[in-house]
Each structure stands twice: as C-alpha cells, then as structure tokens.
Design an enzyme around this catalytic site. Structure first.
Site, PDB file in Angstrom:
ATOM      1  N   GLY A 171     -15.510   3.783   3.691  1.00 39.27           N
ATOM      2  CA  GLY A 171     -14.377   4.546   3.179  1.00 39.27           C
ATOM      3  C   GLY A 171     -13.710   3.936   1.966  1.00 39.27           C
ATOM      4  O   GLY A 171     -12.534   4.210   1.699  1.00 39.27           O
ATOM      5  N   GLN A 172     -14.447   3.127   1.206  1.00 39.79           N
ATOM      6  CA  GLN A 172     -13.840   2.566  -0.014  1.00 39.79           C
ATOM      7  C   GLN A 172     -13.474   3.700  -0.960  1.00 39.79           C
ATOM      8  O   GLN A 172     -14.324   4.532  -1.317  1.00 39.79           O
ATOM      9  CB  GLN A 172     -14.796   1.584  -0.714  1.00 39.79           C
ATOM     10  CG  GLN A 172     -14.156   0.915  -1.926  1.00 39.79           C
ATOM     11  CD  GLN A 172     -15.065  -0.105  -2.609  1.00 39.79           C
ATOM     12  OE1 GLN A 172     -16.228  -0.274  -2.237  1.00 39.79           O
ATOM     13  NE2 GLN A 172     -14.525  -0.791  -3.609  1.00 39.79           N
ATOM     14  N   HIS A 198     -10.421  -5.203  -3.272  1.00 41.48           N
ATOM     15  CA  HIS A 198      -9.107  -5.403  -2.649  1.00 41.48           C
ATOM     16  C   HIS A 198      -9.282  -5.737  -1.187  1.00 41.48           C
ATOM     17  O   HIS A 198     -10.205  -5.268  -0.527  1.00 41.48           O
ATOM     18  CB  HIS A 198      -8.205  -4.177  -2.818  1.00 41.48           C
ATOM     19  CG  HIS A 198      -8.806  -2.889  -2.350  1.00 41.48           C
ATOM     20  ND1 HIS A 198      -9.722  -2.182  -3.082  1.00 41.48           N
ATOM     21  CD2 HIS A 198      -8.612  -2.178  -1.216  1.00 41.48           C
ATOM     22  CE1 HIS A 198     -10.072  -1.090  -2.432  1.00 41.48           C
ATOM     23  NE2 HIS A 198      -9.424  -1.060  -1.281  1.00 41.48           N
ATOM     24  N   HIS A 243      -7.121  -5.476   2.286  1.00 39.26           N
ATOM     25  CA  HIS A 243      -5.942  -4.986   2.994  1.00 39.26           C
ATOM     26  C   HIS A 243      -5.434  -6.119   3.890  1.00 39.26           C
ATOM     27  O   HIS A 243      -6.225  -6.724   4.621  1.00 39.26           O
ATOM     28  CB  HIS A 243      -6.293  -3.795   3.893  1.00 39.26           C
ATOM     29  CG  HIS A 243      -6.852  -2.607   3.182  1.00 39.26           C
ATOM     30  ND1 HIS A 243      -6.109  -1.462   2.979  1.00 39.26           N
ATOM     31  CD2 HIS A 243      -8.065  -2.365   2.630  1.00 39.26           C
ATOM     32  CE1 HIS A 243      -6.865  -0.565   2.345  1.00 39.26           C
ATOM     33  NE2 HIS A 243      -8.055  -1.087   2.119  1.00 39.26           N
ATOM     34  N   ASN A 250     -12.959  -2.781   2.507  1.00 41.81           N
ATOM     35  CA  ASN A 250     -13.915  -1.688   2.685  1.00 41.81           C
ATOM     36  C   ASN A 250     -14.899  -1.707   1.524  1.00 41.81           C
ATOM     37  O   ASN A 250     -14.497  -1.803   0.364  1.00 41.81           O
ATOM     38  CB  ASN A 250     -13.177  -0.348   2.740  1.00 41.81           C
ATOM     39  CG  ASN A 250     -12.267  -0.256   3.939  1.00 41.81           C
ATOM     40  OD1 ASN A 250     -12.636  -0.644   5.037  1.00 41.81           O
ATOM     41  ND2 ASN A 250     -11.054   0.244   3.736  1.00 41.81           N
ATOM     42  N   ASP A 295       0.854  -1.191   0.000  1.00 41.62           N
ATOM     43  CA  ASP A 295       0.000   0.000   0.000  1.00 41.62           C
ATOM     44  C   ASP A 295       0.893   1.244   0.000  1.00 41.62           C
ATOM     45  O   ASP A 295       1.899   1.315   0.704  1.00 41.62           O
ATOM     46  CB  ASP A 295      -0.912  -0.008   1.234  1.00 41.62           C
ATOM     47  CG  ASP A 295      -2.056   0.981   1.105  1.00 41.62           C
ATOM     48  OD1 ASP A 295      -3.215   0.540   1.025  1.00 41.62           O
ATOM     49  OD2 ASP A 295      -1.794   2.214   1.094  1.00 41.62           O
ATOM     50  N   ILE A 296       0.501   2.252  -0.802  1.00 38.27           N
ATOM     51  CA  ILE A 296       1.304   3.475  -0.936  1.00 38.27           C
ATOM     52  C   ILE A 296       1.283   4.316   0.342  1.00 38.27           C
ATOM     53  O   ILE A 296       2.181   5.129   0.566  1.00 38.27           O
ATOM     54  CB  ILE A 296       0.798   4.286  -2.146  1.00 38.27           C
ATOM     55  CG1 ILE A 296       1.873   5.176  -2.722  1.00 38.27           C
ATOM     56  CG2 ILE A 296      -0.453   5.070  -1.822  1.00 38.27           C
ATOM     57  CD1 ILE A 296       1.521   5.750  -4.095  1.00 38.27           C
TER      58      ILE A 296
HETATM   59  P1  5GP Z   1      -9.781   1.647   0.261  1.00 42.54           P
HETATM   60  O1  5GP Z   1      -9.978   2.903   1.052  1.00 42.54           O
HETATM   61  O2  5GP Z   1     -10.428   1.731  -1.102  1.00 42.54           O
HETATM   62  O3  5GP Z   1     -10.160   0.416   1.019  1.00 42.54           O
HETATM   63  O4  5GP Z   1      -8.217   1.519   0.085  1.00 42.54           O
HETATM   64  C1  5GP Z   1      -7.510   1.950  -1.030  1.00 42.54           C
HETATM   65  C2  5GP Z   1      -6.049   1.827  -0.679  1.00 42.54           C
HETATM   66  O5  5GP Z   1      -5.292   1.984  -1.866  1.00 42.54           O
HETATM   67  C3  5GP Z   1      -5.550   2.867   0.318  1.00 42.54           C
HETATM   68  O6  5GP Z   1      -5.023   2.208   1.466  1.00 42.54           O
HETATM   69  C4  5GP Z   1      -4.486   3.627  -0.463  1.00 42.54           C
HETATM   70  O7  5GP Z   1      -3.388   4.005   0.325  1.00 42.54           O
HETATM   71  C5  5GP Z   1      -4.107   2.659  -1.554  1.00 42.54           C
HETATM   72  N1  5GP Z   1      -3.659   3.294  -2.793  1.00 42.54           N
HETATM   73  C6  5GP Z   1      -4.284   4.321  -3.434  1.00 42.54           C
HETATM   74  N2  5GP Z   1      -3.615   4.637  -4.558  1.00 42.54           N
HETATM   75  C7  5GP Z   1      -2.551   3.787  -4.622  1.00 42.54           C
HETATM   76  C8  5GP Z   1      -1.483   3.631  -5.568  1.00 42.54           C
HETATM   77  O8  5GP Z   1      -1.383   4.324  -6.582  1.00 42.54           O
HETATM   78  N3  5GP Z   1      -0.567   2.660  -5.303  1.00 42.54           N
HETATM   79  C9  5GP Z   1      -0.649   1.864  -4.195  1.00 42.54           C
HETATM   80  N4  5GP Z   1       0.310   0.951  -4.029  1.00 42.54           N
HETATM   81  N5  5GP Z   1      -1.646   1.993  -3.285  1.00 42.54           N
HETATM   82  C10 5GP Z   1      -2.580   2.938  -3.503  1.00 42.54           C
END
Ligand code: 5GP
Ligand code: ZN
Length: 113
Positions: A92-93, A99, A101, A86, A30-31
C-alpha cells in the site's frame, strides 16, 4: 526531485506539522493519523523506498532511526511504538519517497492488516 510530495514537505514548500528536523531527516505529523501519535520520518534526500537503498545510505538510515528514538521519547511513548515502512503496491505504498511511519499511543494489533 520534481513533483515529489515529501521532497516538497522537506523543502518547506508544502506546509506540515514538523516535530523534529536535522540536516538529514524531517519528522512530521501524518495528515491522516492511524494512532494517537502518528508521524512520518523521511530523509531530506529523495530515495524512492527501502528497495532503492544502497549500502552507502547507511548514515542516513542511522539518522532516521536516531530521530525515531528521539521523537518516541519526546512523545512519551515509553510503553512502545511501531516503526513501519510500506514498500510497493501490495504493502500500500502511496508516496514514493522513503518514509517510516512511527505509530504509538494505543495498543497496536499484530499482525497488521
Ligand atoms: P504510505 O501509504 O505511502 O506508506 O503512507 C503515506 C502516508 O502519507 C499516509 O499515511 C498519508 O496519510 C500521508 N500523507 C499523504 N499526503 C500527506 C500530506 O500532504 N501531508 C502529510 N503530513 N501526510 C501526508
Ligand atoms: Zn522525494
């Protein structure tokens, strides 16, 4: 799918730090990590969220969980880890490609925020 960030990561069109991949799934760091170990497990095929899964997606879900097990072992997370997905705005998706985590390497609070 066009303009999907995680489809582009799966296709290698956007760089990421991949820790595991096979025919069905890609696992990458994760970034914006929320724990010492924080990776995302995605299917290569675009699925929007858990809400869009069908019974026929069972094999890809098996691949996701087998990848989680392998990566957790490779990352030495024998003390435990968390898998979370999520779904929708209240959770908070932010990226609308399924995906999970995988978080570990510290004591994780419960309930999550
Ligand atoms: P969500 O909130 O949708 O469950 O999580 C999305 C996740 O994707 C977040 O934890 C965010 O840090 C990660 N993320 C968003 N953009 C990028 C990216 O360009 N590269 C990587 N490796 N992770 C990303
Ligand atoms: Zn996608």
């Amino acid at each position: 799918m066009d303009n999907c960030l995680f489809c582009k990561i799966a296709a290698g069109q956007i760089p990421s730090k991949i820790v595991y991949q096979d025919d069905d799934v890609v696992v990458f760091e994760d970034i914006n990590p929320q724990a010492p170990q924080h990776v995302l497990i995605i299917p290569r095929r675009h699925i929007t969220s858990v809400s869009d899964l069908r019974a026929a997606d069972g094999p890809v879900l098996a691949s996701i969980f087998m990848a989680a097990q392998k990566v957790a072992s490779d990352l030495n997370l024998e003390r435990g880890y968390r898998l979370v997905s999520n779904i929708g705005p209240d959770a908070g998706q932010a990226v609308f490609h399924l995906h999970f985590h995988l978080l570990g390497g510290r004591k994780l609070g419960w309930p999550p925020g």
